[in-house]
Motif scaffolding. Structure first.
Motif, PDB file in Angstrom:
ATOM      1  N   SER A 372       0.828  -1.210   0.000  1.00 38.45           N
ATOM      2  CA  SER A 372       0.000   0.000   0.000  1.00 38.45           C
ATOM      3  C   SER A 372       0.864   1.262   0.000  1.00 38.45           C
ATOM      4  N   LEU A 373       1.920   1.246   0.808  1.00 40.08           N
ATOM      5  CA  LEU A 373       2.816   2.400   0.852  1.00 40.08           C
ATOM      6  C   LEU A 373       3.526   2.592  -0.491  1.00 40.08           C
ATOM      7  N   ALA A 374       3.942   1.479  -1.107  1.00 38.63           N
ATOM      8  CA  ALA A 374       4.616   1.571  -2.402  1.00 38.63           C
ATOM      9  C   ALA A 374       3.665   2.073  -3.485  1.00 38.63           C
ATOM     10  N   LYS A 429      -1.765  10.763   2.611  1.00 41.40           N
ATOM     11  CA  LYS A 429      -1.479  10.999   4.032  1.00 41.40           C
ATOM     12  C   LYS A 429      -2.628  10.521   4.908  1.00 41.40           C
ATOM     13  N   ASN A 430      -3.839  10.866   4.552  1.00 38.21           N
ATOM     14  CA  ASN A 430      -4.985  10.465   5.364  1.00 38.21           C
ATOM     15  C   ASN A 430      -5.310   8.983   5.218  1.00 38.21           C
ATOM     16  N   ALA A 431      -4.989   8.412   4.055  1.00 36.95           N
ATOM     17  CA  ALA A 431      -5.164   6.967   3.896  1.00 36.95           C
ATOM     18  C   ALA A 431      -4.223   6.207   4.827  1.00 36.95           C
ATOM     19  N   ASP A 444      -9.494   1.244   0.337  1.00 35.24           N
ATOM     20  CA  ASP A 444     -10.559   1.328   1.341  1.00 35.24           C
ATOM     21  C   ASP A 444     -10.248   2.397   2.390  1.00 35.24           C
ATOM     22  N   SER A 445      -8.981   2.484   2.787  1.00 36.62           N
ATOM     23  CA  SER A 445      -8.583   3.486   3.776  1.00 36.62           C
ATOM     24  C   SER A 445      -8.738   4.897   3.241  1.00 36.62           C
ATOM     25  N   ALA A 446      -8.358   5.091   1.980  1.00 29.96           N
ATOM     26  CA  ALA A 446      -8.480   6.424   1.377  1.00 29.96           C
ATOM     27  C   ALA A 446      -9.940   6.855   1.306  1.00 29.96           C
ATOM     28  N   LYS A 447     -10.819   5.934   0.905  1.00 28.28           N
ATOM     29  CA  LYS A 447     -12.243   6.257   0.794  1.00 28.28           C
ATOM     30  C   LYS A 447     -12.835   6.577   2.164  1.00 28.28           C
TER      31      LYS A 447
END
Length: 566
Positions: A372-374, A429-431, A444-447
Motif C-alpha cells: 500500500s505504501l509503495a 497521508k490520510n489513507a 478502502d482506507s483512502a475512501k
C-alpha cells in the motif's frame, strides 16, 4: 572534480617555446598532474622538465613546463610574480564564464564537508529546540508570529509608499529591475504598498475575528506536542529520517552521476582555431579563444540513455516518496497507540510501549502494508516525473523562440499536474492514518478517510492553518540558523585560506546549501507535528462516526476543536 587518482591538479600546457617576454598557453587541452610545476619552494628558475602528456596535446616535443602556483587547491596558474598578466588574464577568463564559475563554486563543496556536517547537527539541535518550544509556549509563538507579520507588512508598505518613484535608486548594486519599471515606478510602488497594507488589515481581522479558533488550534498543537513527547521513541524519528533521507539522496545522486558519465564525453564546443592565449611582459591579448577549456565537460546522450536516465529519476523519486510514506505511517501508528491508550480518572494516560512505538510502526508498515505504501508513493513519484518533464519542455520551448501558444499550454499542464500531485499527497497521508488504526488496504482506507474529513471540515481547516504557520516559521528558524552558522564558520581561517585543504571558494554557496539541508531537516520535524495532529483529529472523527465519541480517549483540546467548529 579532483581528476584522475593521484593527479588532482589541472595544468594548461605551453603551446610553444617560452621566451623572456612571452608565454603561449594551450587553453583547449589542459591535463591533470600530480604536482604543479615549480610550485615547490625547492624549485628555482621559470622553466622545468616537460610534462609527458603535453607532448600529446601540443605536438611540440621541445616544450618545457613553466613556473606555476597552486590556486584553490585544484589549478596550476602561471606564477603571478613571473607571468603577472598571464595569471590575471587567465583568472579573468575563468570568471567571465558563468557556467564554469558556478561549477568551480560547487566544486568547493567536497572540501566543505566538515562544516556541512556540523550544519546538519546544528539543524537537528534547532529542530528539537523548536519542538520543545511548541510543547511549552505555542500560544506565545503564534501571537508573536502574527504581530511580526502585521508590523513587517505595515512598515514595508510604508517604506515603499514613501519612496515611490525613487525606489529603484535605493536598491542594492547589481539588482536589476524590469525594463518598463522606471516608466511606471510610482504607480507600481503605490500598488505594492497597498497590497502590503491589505495583508496587514487581513491579519488584524483574522486575529480579532478568529481569536477563539486560533487559541483552540494552538491548544491542539500543544496537546500534539505532549503526545509526541509521551511516545518517546518518536523524538528520535526526525533525526533518523533526516539522516536516512540524506544518505539515500547521496547514494542516488552518486548513482545518477555515475549513469551520466557512461555517456560519450566531449569538450564544450569551441569556435577557436588554435585555442592560444598569448601574453608577454608588455602585451596581453587573446588569439581566437572564446573560453577556457577543461574546467567542465559536456555529454552526448543517445535516445536509450535518455530513457534510462528518466527511469532512474523515476525510481529515485519513488524511493524518496516511499521513505516519506513509511515515515508518515510510523507517526500515524504511534498516534493510534496513543489514542487507544486508556486515561485514568485524574487524566493520566496509561501508555504501554511508548518507547517502542517507532519500532512497532516500522515493522507493521514494512511487513503488513509495504504494498500500500509503495502504491501510494508510486502515484506521487509518477506525477513528480511528469512535472519534471513539463519543466524540461518549457525550457526547450524558451530556447527555440518561446512560442506563446506552446508556453500557455505547458503552463496549464504544469498547474494541472501540480494540483493533482497535491491532491494525491493529501489523499495518501490520510489513507495512511486510517490504515494505521484499522489495518485496511490502501483504497478502502483512502475512501473511509475522505468520508471522515467530510464530517469535520471546519476543525480540519483550522488545525491545518495553525500547523502551516508553525511549520513555516519553524522551517525558517532552522534553515536560517543553519545557514548563518555555516557562513560564519566558512569565513574562518581554516576554510578561507587558499592553501588549506578545506578551502571554500564561495562561503555564500556553501551557506545556501547548508540552509537547504537545514530546511530539509526542519521539514522532518515539522512533518511530525503535521502528521501527528491530523492523526489525532482523524481518530476522534472515526470515534464520532462509529458513535463512540463519549468514550473516546482523544485529548480534550481535540474534542473542543471539533465541537466548536462543527
Amino acid at each position: 572534480g579532483e581528476g584522475p587518482p593521484k593527479k588532482p591538479y589541472l595544468y594548461w600546457c605551453m603551446n610553444s617555446a617560452q621566451t623572456s617576454s612571452s608565454l603561449a598557453i594551450n587553453l583547449k587541452d589542459p591535463i591533470c598532474v600530480d604536482t604543479c610545476p615549480g610550485s615547490s619552494a625547492s624549485y628555482t628558475g621559470t622553466t622545468f622538465p616537460t610534462e609527458t602528456e603535453c607532448k600529446e596535446v601540443s605536438g611540440n616535443q621541445a616544450i618545457n613546463s613553466y613556473k606555476t602556483v597552486v590556486i584553490m587547491n585544484r589549478y596550476c596558474f602561471p606564477d603571478p610574480a613571473t607571468f603577472g598578466s598571464a595569471s590575471s588574464a587567465l583568472t579573468s577568463s575563468l570568471n567571465t564564464e558563468a557556467t564554469d564559475k558556478f561549477m568551480q563554486e560547487l566544486s568547493s563543496l567536497p572540501a566543505a564537508w566538515p562544516v556541512l556536517l556540523l550544519g546538519f547537527f546544528v539543524s537537528v539541535v534547532l529542530g528539537y529546540v523548536w519542538m520543545a518550544s511548541l510543547r511549552h509556549c505555542a500560544q506565545c509563538l503564534i501571537w508573536v508570529a502574527i504581530i511580526l507579520v502585521i508590523l513587517i507588512t505595515f512598515f514595508v508598505g510604508l517604506y515603499i509608499f514613501v519612496n515611490a518613484g525613487t525606489l529603484s535608486s535605493r536598491l542594492p548594486e547589481g539588482v536589476k529591475v524590469p525594463e518598463d519599471f522606471g516608466q511606471n515606478e510610482k504607480i507600481i510602488c503605490q500598488v505594492l504598498a497597498a497590497v502590503c497594507w491589505v495583508i496587514t488589515a487581513a491579519c488584524i481581522c483574522l486575529a480579532c475575528c478568529f481569536r477563539n479558533s486560533i487559541t483552540m488550534a494552538v491548544e491542539t498543537i500543544e496537546a500534539t506536542a505532549e503526545a509526541i513527547f509521551e511516545m518517546s521513541s518518536l523524538l528520535l524519528l526526525p533525526a533518523l529520517k533526516a539522516a536516512v533521507k540524506i544518505l539515500a539522496f547521496v547514494v542516488l545522486a552518486y548513482g545518477f552521476c555515475a549513469l551520466v558519465t557512461t555517456a560519450e564525453m566531449s569538450s564544450p564546443n569551441d569556435t577557436s582555431d588554435d585555442g592560444l592565449y598569448q601574453t608577454g611582459s608588455t602585451t596581453s591579448y587573446v588569439d581566437s579563444v572564446t573560453s577556457v577549456q577543461g574546467v567542465s565537460r559536456s555529454f552526448h546522450f543517445t535516445t536509450g540513455e535518455k530513457w534510462l536516465l528518466v527511469f532512474f529519476v523515476f525510481v529515485s523519486i519513488w524511493i524518496e516518496c516511499f521513505l516519506n510514506a513509511l515515515y508518515q505511517f510510523i507517526i500515524a501508528y504511534a498516534m493510534a497507540e496513543y489514542h487507544q491508550s486508556p486515561v485514568d480518572h485524574d487524566g493520566t494516560r496509561e501508555i504501554g510501549g511508548g518507547c517502542c512505538s517507532l519500532w512497532d510502526g516500522l515493522t507493521v508498515g514494512l511487513f503488513h502494508h509495504c504494498g500500500s505504501l509503495a502504491f501510494g508513493s508510486a502515484l506521487v513519484a509518477a506525477l513528480w516525473v511528469v512535472d519534471l518533464i513539463v519543466k524540461i519542455l518549457e525550457a526547450q520551448n524558451q530556447e527555440k523562440g518561446n512560442n506563446a501558444c506552446v508556453a500557455c499550454a505547458l503552463r496549464c499542464l504544469e498547474s494541472m499536474v501540480a494540483c493533482c500531485r497535491e491532491l494525491v499527497e493529501f489523499l495518501n497521508k490520510n489513507a495512511y492514518v486510517y490504515m494505521a488504526i484499522t489495518g485496511n488496504a490502501f483504497c478502502d482506507s483512502a475512501k473511509s478517510a475522505m468520508g471522515i474529513i467530510a464530517q469535520i471540515p471546519g476543525a480540519m481547516a483550522v488545525l491545518n492553518g495553525a500547523t502551516l504557520v508553525f511549520s513555516l516559521f519553524g522551517t525558517i528558524f532552522v534553515a536560517a540558523g543553519s545557514g548563518a552558522f555555516t557562513f560564519l564558520l566558512t569565513n574562518s581561517k581554516t576554510f578561507a585560506d587558499q592553501d588549506s585543504t578545506f578551502f571554500v571558494e564561495s562561503p555564500t554557496i556553501v551557506a545556501a546549501i547548508s540552509s537547504v539541508i537545514g530546511g530539509g531537516v526542519a521539514l522532518c520535524f515539522m512533518l511530525v507535528f503535521d502528521m501527528a495532529s491530523d492523526s489525532l483529529l482523524l481518530y476522534f472523527g472515526l470515534d464520532l462516526q462509529t458513535g463512540s465519541s463519549g468514550a473516546s480517549n482523544a485529548p480534550l483540546a481535540i474534542k473542543e476543536l471539533v465541537h466548536n467548529n462543527s
